[in-house]
Design an enzyme around this catalytic site. Structure first.
Site, PDB file in Angstrom:
ATOM      1  N   GLY A 124      14.789  34.672 -26.797  1.00 18.29           N
ATOM      2  CA  GLY A 124      15.325  34.535 -25.439  1.00 18.29           C
ATOM      3  C   GLY A 124      14.486  35.290 -24.425  1.00 18.29           C
ATOM      4  O   GLY A 124      14.979  35.690 -23.371  1.00 18.29           O
ATOM      5  N   ASP A 172      12.521  31.614 -15.260  1.00 18.90           N
ATOM      6  CA  ASP A 172      11.568  32.101 -16.265  1.00 18.90           C
ATOM      7  C   ASP A 172      10.121  31.886 -15.814  1.00 18.90           C
ATOM      8  O   ASP A 172       9.278  32.782 -15.901  1.00 18.90           O
ATOM      9  CB  ASP A 172      11.791  31.393 -17.606  1.00 18.90           C
ATOM     10  CG  ASP A 172      13.229  31.482 -18.076  1.00 18.90           C
ATOM     11  OD1 ASP A 172      13.997  32.275 -17.493  1.00 18.90           O
ATOM     12  OD2 ASP A 172      13.587  30.768 -19.028  1.00 18.90           O
ATOM     13  N   TYR A 222      23.858  24.298 -22.909  1.00 17.80           N
ATOM     14  CA  TYR A 222      23.189  24.613 -21.633  1.00 17.80           C
ATOM     15  C   TYR A 222      23.375  23.449 -20.667  1.00 17.80           C
ATOM     16  O   TYR A 222      23.793  23.624 -19.524  1.00 17.80           O
ATOM     17  CB  TYR A 222      21.700  24.873 -21.883  1.00 17.80           C
ATOM     18  CG  TYR A 222      20.951  25.376 -20.660  1.00 17.80           C
ATOM     19  CD1 TYR A 222      20.839  26.738 -20.397  1.00 17.80           C
ATOM     20  CD2 TYR A 222      20.370  24.486 -19.750  1.00 17.80           C
ATOM     21  CE1 TYR A 222      20.159  27.202 -19.280  1.00 17.80           C
ATOM     22  CE2 TYR A 222      19.689  24.943 -18.633  1.00 17.80           C
ATOM     23  CZ  TYR A 222      19.580  26.301 -18.405  1.00 17.80           C
ATOM     24  OH  TYR A 222      18.911  26.759 -17.294  1.00 17.80           O
TER      25      TYR A 222
HETATM   26  C1  GLA Z   1      17.317  29.928 -19.643  1.00 17.41           C
HETATM   27  C2  GLA Z   1      16.709  29.049 -18.556  1.00 17.41           C
HETATM   28  C3  GLA Z   1      16.764  29.726 -17.194  1.00 17.41           C
HETATM   29  C4  GLA Z   1      18.163  30.244 -16.891  1.00 17.41           C
HETATM   30  C5  GLA Z   1      18.721  31.036 -18.065  1.00 17.41           C
HETATM   31  C6  GLA Z   1      20.154  31.427 -17.849  1.00 17.41           C
HETATM   32  O1  GLA Z   1      16.525  31.079 -19.823  1.00 17.41           O
HETATM   33  O2  GLA Z   1      15.364  28.763 -18.868  1.00 17.41           O
HETATM   34  O3  GLA Z   1      16.324  28.838 -16.192  1.00 17.41           O
HETATM   35  O4  GLA Z   1      19.015  29.207 -16.525  1.00 17.41           O
HETATM   36  O5  GLA Z   1      18.634  30.309 -19.282  1.00 17.41           O
HETATM   37  O6  GLA Z   1      20.261  32.330 -16.804  1.00 17.41           O
END
Ligand code: GLA
Length: 387
Positions: A124, A172, A222
């Site tokens: 993550g 990210d 998600y």
């Molecule tokens: C993943 C996604 C991000 C964001 C996070 C949750 O990392 O890539 O864009 O939505 O989950 O905050």
């Protein structure tokens, strides 16, 4: 030149017989502001000291030959041949970035690439964003077609949407491209403006605990959360005309109208509305160097992700619980998409070793899983490495 780079350079020369240039992009940890980015809200991540390095040298044709040191796998993409989408491998990220760059006007030259990464995968910590951004930089710079970093982040995101099939937000890629050493980045995911907030961690360290689990649900849930947020907006529009994303709903307005929403949608929306508010408060606390307040908001964020957004899991909850009971940390929460991956912990410097020992031992005792712990400061975003 560091040992890693010396080795990478030697390996590149052996493989391709030429001298490469080097480009890097870091992974990230999100301090607070989870699942707010695709709701046009605020996030507060920082780039970490784990990065992906791409060694690159141009070719005379339009082929991308690429090898991963970590995976010991190679692939080839011919930019003049039809696109391949969703192979289901890391090559999707490389092909996606290259193709989207070209669609948006870049004329790329062929390149030989050798890639090595210290970003733990599956933790993550956005190893995929680090790959997209470092490759994007290598491709554009090698083609003498430089690109604005925000555009590069958007291209990385589009590659995920189209070539990987993950409907991610912009956080990210943005922080991997634009992070800054000793700073956290408050990103407004609507305007795409960001404020650098000093975070030198003289008083407290960021300690990341990798649960080493990734539950199957992660990807489908998600996309479900995204859809539920959109449904919430549609329903709230009846009372709040003019809103387009949950970002537009204030805490006060939400309190007025939440009773009109079905239970699950209400919980999802409540998380996003409150998390947005918490993120802005956390950025203020960080500016004022009020780490106790920052930590308090981290605990609240975790509880909300666990109970309202329901993207945590037993392992992440356990890591946060152990952290809380230890009384050695100022705040802790799951970080990233959820359903596994890591927690982020704000730990006073004098407790870092004791905390690391405690969390790994207790997690092992209760789950039989060997966790991994990463200590990191805030690092610089992507760039060419020069010597
Ligand atoms: C993943 C996604 C991000 C964001 C996070 C949750 O990392 O890539 O864009 O939505 O989950 O905050």
């Amino acid at each position: 030149m560091t040992k890693t780079l010396e080795n990478l350079r030697a390996a590149f020369q052996k493989l391709y017989g030429r001298e490469p240039r080097f480009f890097r992009a870091p992974g990230r940890v999100n301090l607070i502001g989870e699942h707010t980015d695709y709701n046009d809200g605020f996030v507060l991540p920082m780039a970490i000291e784990y990065e992906t390095i791409v060694a690159a040298a141009v070719r005379e044709d339009r082929k991308i030959r690429v090898r991963s040191v970590n995976l010991d796998e190679a692939g080839e993409i011919d930019l003049d041949a039809p696109e391949i989408v969703r192979r289901g491998s890391w090559l999707d990220f490389v092909e996606g970035v290259a193709r989207i760059l070209e669609r948006r006007g870049a004329k790329l030259r062929g390149v030989d690439l050798l890639i090595e990464s210290s970003v733990p995968s599956g933790a993550g910590l956005s190893s995929s964003a680090a790959l997209e951004i470092s490759v994007g930089l290598a491709l554009t710079e090698s083609s003498a077609s430089p690109i604005d970093k925000i555009q590069l982040a958007l291209i990385g995101q589009a590659a995920e949407h189209e070539f990987v099939g993950a409907k991610v937000g912009i956080m990210d890629q943005y922080v991997s491209a634009l992070g800054r050493r000793h700073h956290a980045l408050l990103i407004d995911c609507r305007s795409l403006e960001a404020t650098q907030i000093p975070f030198a961690a003289q008083d407290a360290a960021i300690v990341i605990c990798d649960s080493k689990v990734k539950h199957e649900l992660a990807d489908s849930e998600y996309n479900t959360r995204r859809a539920q947020c959109e449904e919430g907006v549609e329903l709230l529009k009846e009372f709040l005309p003019g809103i387009t994303k949950l970002r537009d709903v204030s805490v006060e307005d939400f309190a007025k109208y939440e009773s009109k929403l079905p239970e699950t949608i209400k919980k999802r929306c409540r998380h996003v509305v409150m998390e947005n508010e918490r993120t802005i408060s956390a950025a203020k606390a960080l500016k004022n160097n009020d780490l106790a307040e920052f930590g308090r908001l981290m605990w609240l964020s975790h509880a909300s992700l666990r109970d309202d957004y329901e993207v945590s899991c037993r392992e992440l909850d356990l890591l946060v619980e152990v952290a809380q009971k230890s009384r050695l940390v100022l705040g802790a929460r799951m970080t990233g998409g959820g359903f596994g991956g890591s927690t982020v912990n704000l730990v006073p410097l004098e407790y870092v070793d004791e905390f690391t020992e405690k969390i790994t031992t207790e997690y092992k005792q209760q789950t039989s899983i060997e966790s991994a712990v990463y200590k990191t400061g805030a690092a610089d975003g992507a760039g060419e490495m020069t010597f």
